[in-house]
Design a protein around this motif. Structure first.
Motif, PDB file in Angstrom:
ATOM      1  N   ALA A  89       0.837  -1.196   0.000  1.00  6.04           N
ATOM      2  CA  ALA A  89       0.000   0.000   0.000  1.00  6.04           C
ATOM      3  C   ALA A  89       0.872   1.246   0.000  1.00  6.04           C
ATOM      4  N   GLY A  90       0.632   2.130  -0.959  1.00 13.36           N
ATOM      5  CA  GLY A  90       1.428   3.345  -1.081  1.00 13.36           C
ATOM      6  C   GLY A  90       2.628   3.217  -1.986  1.00 13.36           C
ATOM      7  N   ALA A  91       2.829   2.032  -2.601  1.00  8.63           N
ATOM      8  CA  ALA A  91       4.021   1.823  -3.429  1.00  8.63           C
ATOM      9  C   ALA A  91       4.069   2.763  -4.625  1.00  8.63           C
ATOM     10  N   ALA A  92       2.910   3.185  -5.134  1.00  2.91           N
ATOM     11  CA  ALA A  92       2.895   4.057  -6.316  1.00  2.91           C
ATOM     12  C   ALA A  92       3.609   5.377  -6.069  1.00  2.91           C
ATOM     13  N   ALA A  93       3.674   5.803  -4.806  1.00  2.00           N
ATOM     14  CA  ALA A  93       4.368   7.061  -4.494  1.00  2.00           C
ATOM     15  C   ALA A  93       5.845   7.004  -4.845  1.00  2.00           C
ATOM     16  N   GLY A  94       6.380   5.806  -5.047  1.00  2.00           N
ATOM     17  CA  GLY A  94       7.781   5.661  -5.414  1.00  2.00           C
ATOM     18  C   GLY A  94       8.064   5.875  -6.885  1.00  2.00           C
ATOM     19  N   ASP A 115       0.540  -1.748  -6.104  1.00  2.00           N
ATOM     20  CA  ASP A 115      -0.003  -0.979  -4.987  1.00  2.00           C
ATOM     21  C   ASP A 115      -1.488  -1.311  -4.841  1.00  2.00           C
ATOM     22  N   PRO A 116      -1.870  -2.093  -3.830  1.00  2.00           N
ATOM     23  CA  PRO A 116      -3.275  -2.489  -3.709  1.00  2.00           C
ATOM     24  C   PRO A 116      -4.229  -1.316  -3.503  1.00  2.00           C
ATOM     25  N   GLU A 117      -3.718  -0.168  -3.076  1.00  4.31           N
ATOM     26  CA  GLU A 117      -4.592   1.002  -2.964  1.00  4.31           C
ATOM     27  C   GLU A 117      -5.201   1.380  -4.311  1.00  4.31           C
ATOM     28  N   LEU A 118      -4.503   1.060  -5.398  1.00  4.29           N
ATOM     29  CA  LEU A 118      -4.993   1.412  -6.732  1.00  4.29           C
ATOM     30  C   LEU A 118      -6.158   0.528  -7.168  1.00  4.29           C
ATOM     31  N   THR A 119      -6.448  -0.532  -6.413  1.00  7.87           N
ATOM     32  CA  THR A 119      -7.550  -1.441  -6.771  1.00  7.87           C
ATOM     33  C   THR A 119      -8.785  -1.251  -5.886  1.00  7.87           C
ATOM     34  N   LEU A 120      -8.729  -0.350  -4.935  1.00  2.98           N
ATOM     35  CA  LEU A 120      -9.813  -0.250  -3.944  1.00  2.98           C
ATOM     36  C   LEU A 120     -11.162   0.125  -4.551  1.00  2.98           C
TER      37      LEU A 120
END
Length: 371
Positions: free
Chosen positions: A16-21, A176-181
């Motif tokens: 979670a949050g990996a896209a910020a990288g 990033d699982p946040e992108l699938t919520l």
């Protein structure tokens, strides 16, 4: 949940949050002007705006269809070249990520796409001379962000054509699982069953690959446990993370091979408009029944993982729990279309690694059974 970095078979930034990288990863690779490949639907969403803001120098290409075509790939290549791009970022589900792979290939490789057809051993013509590619998944299904293949509908073959080479593996996968919520329920179910089918078919496919077998068994169990959780509570970030990992595991495992389910599903999406994962979900129980005489011990392994009982019925129950209708007719497939679909299915290479050999008549019978 913390973000971790590991490599199997490519570098994966997961959590979670990996896209910020993304900005740092672009800088590492000198990607000041990447081509950002996505589809028109995603390009209109806040999720896209959020990711695009992390790559301010990107040129957006958002023409990818649900079943990407050679024409779109060539349009993407032209966009890349006209804008002086120096790398690619793919954002979306399997269609944009596969299209991005094919664009990446054609930027530096001159043969027509049909020349790279896996059925013709086209991978032998693919070299490491490819621009950097960062794949960012927004679904948990194809696992294209870690796989070494792309599937494109090509004019010369008039079918979904697999291009396969280790060189096609993205330079980096951001998972990033946040992108699938906020993924709609029907897409969560369809993509989830795509991941399940990848793991199951990889496990029972021909060939000796114990590493892939172990990954596939674990991935199938993760989908079995987590997909119903996600359908019941779409914002369960832990279950979403499990689904994203299971999706990647399926794509890693199917380097071993797939099977008849995928040969049957490919024409259902290209010719009948069915979502690929949903087509897999409908066909899988019938193919498992067909394969039982060839791989009863492997099917018993799967049955034990899911609590016992007949594996085909277990899959039918899972489909019902996640809201996938059981018959092709539920999705508008007509009986009159089945012979032409069987003609295309037998031309699809996936069934060549099915544990039980398939004829065109076998594939037609499977379509008829599923109608």
């Amino acid at each position: 949940m913390s973000v971790s970095t590991f490599s199997f078979p490519t570098t994966i930034l997961f959590g979670a949050g990996a896209a910020a990288g993304l900005p740092g990863e672009l800088d590492k690779r000198g990607l000041s002007r990447p081509l950002l490949v996505t589809d028109a639907g995603l390009a209109c969403t806040p999720l896209f705006a959020r990711v695009a803001a992390l790559a301010p120098g990107a040129v957006v290409f958002s023409s990818v269809e649900p079943n990407p075509t050679e024409r779109t790939v060539l349009e993407g290549v032209a966009c890349y070249q006209q804008n002086g791009c120096n790398g690619i970022v793919g954002l979306g589900g399997g269609s944009p990520l596969d299209a991005a792979k094919a664009i990446r290939l054609k930027v530096t490789h001159e043969l027509p796409l049909a020349g790279y057809d896996d059925l013709l051993d086209g991978g032998a013509h693919i070299s490491a001379n490819l621009p950097p590619y960062i794949a960012i998944a927004t679904t948990s299904g194809t696992g294209s962000e870690v796989s070494r293949s792309t599937v494109i509908t090509i004019a010369a073959t008039n079918r979904k054509t697999v291009v396969f080479s280790p060189h096609l593996i993205p330079s980096l996968a951001i998972a990033d699982p946040e992108l699938t919520l906020d993924l709609p329920a029907h897409l969560t179910a369809g993509t989830g069953m795509d991941a399940f089918t990848h793991n199951v078919e990889a496990y029972i496919s021909k060939g000796f690959h114990p590493i892939c077998d172990a990954i596939a068994l674990s991935g199938a169990r993760m989908v079995w446990e987590s997909l119903p959780r996600v359908m019941a509570e779409p914002r369960d970030i832990e279950a979403r993370a499990q689904m994203m990992m299971a999706s990647m595991m399926g794509a890693i495992a199917f380097q071993k091979g797939l099977g008849a389910t995928h040969s049957l599903a490919h024409p259902l999406s290209s010719d009948c408009g069915m979502h690929h994962g949903t087509a897999n979900a409908v066909m899988l129980p019938f193919v498992l029944d067909f394969n039982r005489v060839a791989v009863s011990a492997r099917l018993a392994d799967l049955e034990a993982q899911f609590g016992g009982g007949d594996i085909a019925n277990q899959v039918r129950d899972l489909n019902q729990r996640v809201g996938i209708a059981p018959r092709l007719s539920d999705y508008g497939v007509a009986e009159a279309a089945l012979p032409a679909l069987a003609d295309k299915a037998i031309q699809d290479g996936c069934h060549q690694l099915n544990p039980r050999p398939c004829t065109r008549e076998d594939l037609l019978a499977l379509y008829c059974a599923a109608l």
